[in-house]
Each structure stands twice: as C-alpha cells, then as structure tokens.
Design a protein around this motif. Sequence first.
Motif: not given
Length: 128
Positions: A13-15, A88-89, A124-128
């Motif tokens: 996240a944030g990347g 959530e992306d 696309v996988t966004v980890s928290s």
Amino acid sequence: VQLQASGGGLVQAGGSLRLSCVASGHTFSGHVMGWFRQIPGKEREFVAAIGTAINKTFYANSVKGRFTISRDNAKNTMYLRMNSLKPEDTAVYSCAAQPLGTIEVEATVNTPSLYDYWGQGTKVTVSS
C-alpha cells in the motif's frame, strides 16, 4: 486489434505500478482506449480511458488524482501509472479498445459493452 497487457504485480500500500497495453495493427491512434478492473464475483469496473486526442482523459472517481492514463501512438502502447495504491485497488486489470469513430464522452468511454477489443488481464495485488 489485438491487445497485450502487462506490468501487474504485488506491491505494498502506498506504492506504485505502471501497466502497459501494446496493440497490434495500424489503427491504434484512432481508437479510444480504456482500462477496466475486475474482482472475482464482481462486475467489471471502469478505471480510466483516453481518447484519440492524448489530452482527453477520463477517470473513475475512485482513482482520480492517483492514476494517470497515457498513450504513445508511435509505439502502439497505452499506459496506466498507478500511484498511492490501496488494498482496494487489488484486481485483474484489462485493457480494451473501442471501435473506430466512437463518440468520446464519459457515458460511452466508461461502458464495457462499448469496447470491442480486449486484452488478457494483468493481476495487481496491493498488500496492506
């Protein structure tokens, strides 16, 4: 028109990530191009689109200010720069092209059924 999407992956996240969509054929510059995303079990969601004029862009409210769509007609390539990514992306992102001569307004560019050509998705996988 055949489309090939790439650039997905795992990011915190944030990347940021940049997706690319390469098109075959000689008519790329005449097509409205779009990015859509889909989560299993949910409907395909509009993300962004770009008209035949490179400064004509459209965005979903959920990505406005974070994502940037662009195209390089000399390379038959469309891009989606994704910054400040959120969990959530997370989705499979697909690129698509509308038929030549499409009216370039928000109501048409954000409608999946108005796109005739689709590439395979890139995850696309966004980890928290």
